[in-house]
Write a protein that holds these residues in place. Structure first.
Motif, PDB file in Angstrom:
ATOM      1  N   ASP A  83     160.683 -93.647  54.226  1.00 31.92           N
ATOM      2  CA  ASP A  83     159.133 -93.559  54.125  1.00 31.92           C
ATOM      3  C   ASP A  83     158.633 -93.378  55.689  1.00 31.92           C
ATOM      4  OD1 ASP A  83     159.941 -95.859  55.521  1.00 31.92           O
ATOM      5  OD2 ASP A  83     158.564 -97.292  54.857  1.00 31.92           O
ATOM      6  N   LYS A  84     159.383 -93.189  56.682  1.00 30.84           N
ATOM      7  CA  LYS A  84     158.734 -92.434  57.727  1.00 30.84           C
ATOM      8  C   LYS A  84     159.542 -91.531  58.764  1.00 30.84           C
ATOM      9  CE  LYS A  84     159.134 -96.040  61.387  1.00 30.84           C
ATOM     10  NZ  LYS A  84     158.901 -97.255  61.784  1.00 30.84           N
ATOM     11  N   LEU A  85     160.818 -91.157  58.167  1.00 32.96           N
ATOM     12  CA  LEU A  85     161.660 -90.233  58.967  1.00 32.96           C
ATOM     13  C   LEU A  85     161.119 -89.022  59.044  1.00 32.96           C
ATOM     14  CD1 LEU A  85     164.356 -90.890  60.532  1.00 32.96           C
ATOM     15  CD2 LEU A  85     165.574 -90.152  58.480  1.00 32.96           C
ATOM     16  N   THR A  86     161.249 -88.265  60.125  1.00 29.84           N
ATOM     17  CA  THR A  86     160.932 -87.001  60.272  1.00 29.84           C
ATOM     18  C   THR A  86     161.859 -86.189  60.925  1.00 29.84           C
ATOM     19  OG1 THR A  86     160.138 -87.514  62.678  1.00 29.84           O
ATOM     20  CG2 THR A  86     158.180 -87.695  61.149  1.00 29.84           C
ATOM     21  N   VAL A  87     161.783 -84.794  60.838  1.00 32.90           N
ATOM     22  CA  VAL A  87     162.847 -83.722  61.228  1.00 32.90           C
ATOM     23  C   VAL A  87     162.330 -82.758  62.342  1.00 32.90           C
ATOM     24  CG1 VAL A  87     164.339 -81.965  60.534  1.00 32.90           C
ATOM     25  CG2 VAL A  87     163.904 -84.013  59.079  1.00 32.90           C
ATOM     26  N   ALA A  88     162.876 -82.725  63.329  1.00 34.13           N
ATOM     27  CA  ALA A  88     162.192 -81.505  64.116  1.00 34.13           C
ATOM     28  C   ALA A  88     163.388 -80.365  64.545  1.00 34.13           C
ATOM     29  CB  ALA A  88     161.882 -82.276  65.668  1.00 34.13           C
ATOM     30  N   ALA A  89     163.202 -79.216  64.046  1.00 34.37           N
ATOM     31  CA  ALA A  89     164.078 -78.314  64.796  1.00 34.37           C
ATOM     32  C   ALA A  89     164.190 -78.121  66.216  1.00 34.37           C
ATOM     33  CB  ALA A  89     163.777 -77.055  63.839  1.00 34.37           C
ATOM     34  N   ARG A  90     165.096 -77.906  66.832  1.00 37.43           N
ATOM     35  CA  ARG A  90     165.179 -77.698  68.407  1.00 37.43           C
ATOM     36  C   ARG A  90     165.912 -76.532  68.671  1.00 37.43           C
ATOM     37  NH1 ARG A  90     165.493 -80.890  73.300  1.00 37.43           N
ATOM     38  NH2 ARG A  90     166.829 -79.616  74.809  1.00 37.43           N
ATOM     39  N   GLY A  91     165.155 -75.502  69.095  1.00 43.15           N
ATOM     40  CA  GLY A  91     165.894 -74.186  69.567  1.00 43.15           C
ATOM     41  C   GLY A  91     166.524 -74.541  70.834  1.00 43.15           C
ATOM     42  N   ASN A  92     165.914 -73.885  71.794  1.00 44.07           N
ATOM     43  CA  ASN A  92     166.595 -74.138  73.285  1.00 44.07           C
ATOM     44  C   ASN A  92     165.793 -75.511  73.923  1.00 44.07           C
ATOM     45  OD1 ASN A  92     168.705 -73.766  74.517  1.00 44.07           O
ATOM     46  ND2 ASN A  92     168.032 -72.310  75.578  1.00 44.07           N
ATOM     47  N   MET A 498     151.430 -77.405  50.914  1.00 42.14           N
ATOM     48  CA  MET A 498     152.105 -76.789  50.097  1.00 42.14           C
ATOM     49  C   MET A 498     153.962 -76.866  50.497  1.00 42.14           C
ATOM     50  SD  MET A 498     151.557 -72.757  48.568  1.00 42.14           S
ATOM     51  CE  MET A 498     150.226 -72.645  49.828  1.00 42.14           C
ATOM     52  N   TYR A 499     153.882 -76.624  51.718  1.00 40.05           N
ATOM     53  CA  TYR A 499     155.328 -76.530  52.187  1.00 40.05           C
ATOM     54  C   TYR A 499     155.873 -77.766  52.683  1.00 40.05           C
ATOM     55  CZ  TYR A 499     154.225 -71.740  51.062  1.00 40.05           C
ATOM     56  OH  TYR A 499     153.855 -70.525  50.281  1.00 40.05           O
ATOM     57  N   ASP A 500     154.993 -78.448  53.184  1.00 33.35           N
ATOM     58  CA  ASP A 500     155.608 -79.850  53.823  1.00 33.35           C
ATOM     59  C   ASP A 500     154.601 -81.061  53.593  1.00 33.35           C
ATOM     60  OD1 ASP A 500     157.123 -81.783  55.300  1.00 33.35           O
ATOM     61  OD2 ASP A 500     156.063 -81.038  57.361  1.00 33.35           O
ATOM     62  N   PRO A 501     154.604 -81.273  52.375  1.00 33.85           N
ATOM     63  CA  PRO A 501     153.385 -82.269  52.025  1.00 33.85           C
ATOM     64  C   PRO A 501     153.578 -83.464  52.806  1.00 33.85           C
ATOM     65  CG  PRO A 501     154.852 -81.877  50.039  1.00 33.85           C
ATOM     66  CD  PRO A 501     155.228 -80.858  51.183  1.00 33.85           C
ATOM     67  N   MET A 502     154.713 -84.275  52.871  1.00 38.77           N
ATOM     68  CA  MET A 502     155.073 -85.298  53.606  1.00 38.77           C
ATOM     69  C   MET A 502     154.792 -85.320  54.941  1.00 38.77           C
ATOM     70  SD  MET A 502     155.268 -87.149  50.873  1.00 38.77           S
ATOM     71  CE  MET A 502     155.827 -88.663  51.219  1.00 38.77           C
ATOM     72  N   ALA A 503     154.719 -84.065  55.629  1.00 38.73           N
ATOM     73  CA  ALA A 503     154.605 -83.970  56.961  1.00 38.73           C
ATOM     74  C   ALA A 503     155.791 -84.576  57.741  1.00 38.73           C
ATOM     75  CB  ALA A 503     153.199 -84.628  57.582  1.00 38.73           C
ATOM     76  N   ILE A 504     156.911 -83.984  57.047  1.00 38.93           N
ATOM     77  CA  ILE A 504     158.174 -84.246  57.882  1.00 38.93           C
ATOM     78  C   ILE A 504     158.563 -83.550  59.133  1.00 38.93           C
ATOM     79  CG2 ILE A 504     160.779 -84.185  57.296  1.00 38.93           C
ATOM     80  CD1 ILE A 504     159.849 -86.078  55.297  1.00 38.93           C
ATOM     81  N   LEU A 505     158.098 -82.304  59.148  1.00 38.85           N
ATOM     82  CA  LEU A 505     158.378 -81.253  60.117  1.00 38.85           C
ATOM     83  C   LEU A 505     157.812 -81.095  61.548  1.00 38.85           C
ATOM     84  CD1 LEU A 505     159.281 -78.274  57.675  1.00 38.85           C
ATOM     85  CD2 LEU A 505     160.818 -80.001  58.501  1.00 38.85           C
ATOM     86  N   SER A 506     158.774 -80.936  62.540  1.00 36.52           N
ATOM     87  CA  SER A 506     158.023 -80.779  63.745  1.00 36.52           C
ATOM     88  C   SER A 506     156.948 -81.879  64.224  1.00 36.52           C
ATOM     89  CB  SER A 506     157.281 -79.448  64.083  1.00 36.52           C
ATOM     90  OG  SER A 506     158.547 -78.263  64.277  1.00 36.52           O
ATOM     91  N   PRO A 507     157.238 -83.275  64.210  1.00 39.12           N
ATOM     92  CA  PRO A 507     156.287 -84.095  64.596  1.00 39.12           C
ATOM     93  C   PRO A 507     155.666 -84.112  65.890  1.00 39.12           C
ATOM     94  CG  PRO A 507     158.577 -85.041  64.496  1.00 39.12           C
ATOM     95  CD  PRO A 507     158.511 -83.733  63.772  1.00 39.12           C
ATOM     96  N   GLY A 508     156.586 -83.313  66.800  1.00 40.43           N
ATOM     97  CA  GLY A 508     156.085 -83.567  68.351  1.00 40.43           C
ATOM     98  C   GLY A 508     154.937 -82.422  68.523  1.00 40.43           C
ATOM     99  N   GLN A 509     154.402 -81.663  67.713  1.00 40.47           N
ATOM    100  CA  GLN A 509     153.303 -80.782  67.736  1.00 40.47           C
ATOM    101  C   GLN A 509     152.119 -81.791  67.522  1.00 40.47           C
ATOM    102  OE1 GLN A 509     153.402 -77.856  68.445  1.00 40.47           O
ATOM    103  NE2 GLN A 509     154.973 -76.593  67.792  1.00 40.47           N
ATOM    104  N   LYS A 510     152.271 -83.004  66.969  1.00 42.39           N
ATOM    105  CA  LYS A 510     151.245 -83.865  66.623  1.00 42.39           C
ATOM    106  C   LYS A 510     150.054 -83.297  66.257  1.00 42.39           C
ATOM    107  CE  LYS A 510     152.282 -87.056  70.737  1.00 42.39           C
ATOM    108  NZ  LYS A 510     153.479 -86.444  71.234  1.00 42.39           N
ATOM    109  N   ILE A 511     150.347 -82.759  65.071  1.00 43.42           N
ATOM    110  CA  ILE A 511     149.089 -82.200  64.235  1.00 43.42           C
ATOM    111  C   ILE A 511     148.971 -83.058  63.089  1.00 43.42           C
ATOM    112  CG2 ILE A 511     148.191 -80.009  62.863  1.00 43.42           C
ATOM    113  CD1 ILE A 511     150.187 -78.445  64.815  1.00 43.42           C
TER     114      ILE A 511
END
Ligand code: FAD
Length: 516
Positions: A83-92, A498-511
């Motif tokens: 119910d609260k876990l997020t996922v951030a891709a990290r490049g370099n 459409m693509y990330d309705p639960m707002a899982i991805l890249s939370p560090g952008q703070k959008i």
């Protein structure tokens, strides 16, 4: 089945470990069943708790080093079940403001996938590379194995393919070929729904354009098909100096408006301090140790700052010097730079593209690679760049920022409106980059002053109605994001739904906030 992860959050970092299977440890749920490695606790914080900006520090729950898209989809699906876990891709991790971080979430270290793809196809028209590959490695392999190279670059190549495609990827080739986002024709993406999808202009096109410049909000890029061209052998690299901003900008705009076959292969520009300061002034202009900046060439009327156009022309080793000279003179002949303040060198193409590596090595030796980097990047419309120069360059940062202050024009028509990038109005706009480096002896308060000055510049732009957009944007409130996207905000929100309705991805952008 584990429905919610939250109960598993523990505070026992001391026992942190790295394991290679999906066993439960240190608060990481068993449902995170992947083939690659998982690190938690201090090990995870060491990998993904900081970034190049050096101003944010966040503790992820775990760092996943995936073997491939299935592992990444596994991480996303695990987050979806919580119910609260997020996922951030990290490049370099070369972001400035924590954009690749996930406080208490899963960070997917894309570098572990760097070698998953490298295949040239289409008779040399493109190369398939991993989203986690570094551009410098893509360059070296394409040139050494095939004599080919991507067309559009960033100045510094220690960045990942997925990381720059999530922003735009801009350098001195972008006026001609567009940013890197214009130079890919197909992507493999793991969406925030946990789906693995191939997309292009024709197939799943909405996802394709969402992800390009999408700030990591819609999917994680695992493969990109990058357009190639024959690699030249050599580059003539030139710098010419101006005292007047109008003349500098008119010449730069003329150069970037020339037809492809008649123009330089690279056009950039920068502002520098009119003085002998080794970090911010005259000594930053010559291209070789043998060259010296002769200030007696400057007119008496010159002001607090000067301007430098930086140009490059590609050529083959088989071309004679006089042919290259002729091609250069045809283009440079009508420019109004100060005679006697022209510098040039010839160097191999790969060395030219890796030119910032040398600055990286120097900064590592003197410690400024590790100190904070309160950088500010903006796109400013041609309409307002003169006013920006008068207030920002000539006043606010007239003593320099301890690093390069880039300013050069780009052409909007080279940017596809369908991507998620937002730009100022008008055909020509400028990229402005204040690349601040902080000496190791500096106090924390001097970093705060730099951050405050960045805010002052942004607030001045807003107050004056300057037509601008932040590049590599960083905002703290949704109101600011709405202003940033302007009339593209609703499209951005629709794409998120459409693509990330639960707002899982890249939370560090703070959008967006993670949906409960
Ligand atoms: P990260 O910082 O790791 O990630 C950036 C964002 O992208 C995060 O939100 C992350 O979650 C997301 N992300 C990362 N990988 C993926 C993926 N595979 N799929 C989806 N989302 C992903 N930019 C330019 O345009 N031109 C330049 O010349 C330039 N020079 C630079 C020089 C230096 C020294 C530095 C530090 C930065 C420079 N940048 C430049 C900025 C750079 O493009 C961005 O900071 C970029 O995000 C860094 O790439 P990265 O691989 O480190 O990404």
């Amino acid at each position: 089945m584990i429905a919610y992860i939250e109960p598993y959050f523990l505070d026992n970092d001391a026992d942190a470990a790295t394991v290679s299977t999906g066993q439960s440890f240190d608060g990481v749920p068993e449902s995170l069943d992947i083939q690659g490695e998982i690190s938690s606790g201090d090990a995870a914080a060491n990998i993904a708790g900081k970034d190049f900006g050096g101003m944010n520090c966040m503790k992820p729950l775990a760092v996943v080093r995936p073997l491939g898209p299935e592992d990444i989809a596994g991480a996303v699906r695990t987050a979806l079940r919580s119910d609260k876990l997020t996922v951030a891709a990290r490049g370099n991790g070369h972001s400035i403001n924590g954009q690749a971080m996930a406080e208490g979430g899963l960070v997917v270290d894309m570098r572990s996938t760097a070698e998953n793809h490298f295949e040239v196809g289409g008779g040399g028209a493109f190369v398939d590379v991993s989203g986690g590959a570094l551009w410098e490695n893509v360059l070296k392999r394409c040139v050494s194995e095939y004599g080919l190279a991507p067309r559009s670059w960033t100045d510094y190549l220690g960045l990942t393919v997925g990381g720059t495609l999530s922003n735009a990827g801009v350098s001195g080739q972008a006026f001609r070929y567009g940013p890197q986002t214009e130079n890919v024709t197909e992507l493999d993406v793991v969406t925030g729904n946990g789906d693995v999808v191939t997309c292009s202009e024709l197939e799943n096109s909405e996802l394709f354009f969402s992800v390009l410049g999408g700030l990591g909000q819609f999917g994680i890029i695992t493969r990109a098909r990058v357009l190639l061209q024959p690699a030249p052998d050599m580059v003539r690299w030139i710098r010419v100096v101006y005292t007047e901003f109008d003349e500098f900008s008119e010449d730069a705009e003329w150069l970037v408006s020339q037809k492809d076959e008649l123009c330089f292969d690279y056009v950039e520009g920068f502002v520098f301090v009119n003085g002998d300061d080794p970090v911010n002034g005259w000594p930053t202009v010559p291209l070789h140790l043998d060259q010296e900046f002769d200030p007696t060439r400057l007119p008496r009327s010159s002001g607090s700052v000067l301007y430098c156009l930086e140009l490059a022309l590609h050529y083959q080793g088989s071309e004679s010097n006089s042919t290259v000279d002729e091609r250069v003179e045809r283009l440079i002949g009508r420019l109004r730079f100060i005679k006697g303040l022209r510098f040039e060198v010839d160097l191999p193409y790969v060395d030219f593209l890796l030119r910032v590596k040398q600055s990286e090595e120097i900064a590592k030796v003197n410690g400024t690679w590790e100190t904070p980097h309160p950088w500010l990047n903006l796109f400013v419309s041609k309409r307002d760049i003169g006013e920006f120069d008068r207030t920002v360059f000539k006043e606010l940062v007239k003593n320099g920022v301890g690093g390069p202050m880039l300013v050069y024009p780009l052409m909007r028509s080279r940017w596809d409106d369908r991507t998620s990038v937002v730009l100022p109005e008008g055909e020509i706009f400028y990229i402005v980059a204040l690349l601040r480096f902080v000496p190791t002896c500096a106090k924390a308060s001097s970093v705060e002053k730099m951050v405050a000055q960045n805010q002052e510049i942004v607030q001045w732009c807003v107050r004056k109605g300057i037509d601008f957009k932040l590049y590599l944007p960083h905002y703290k409130s949704q109101e600011e994001w709405i202003r940033h996207f302007g009339n593209r905000w609703s499209r951005f929100v629709d794409r998120k739904t459409m693509y990330d309705p639960m707002a899982i991805l890249s939370p560090g952008q703070k959008i967006f906030n993670r949906a409960p």
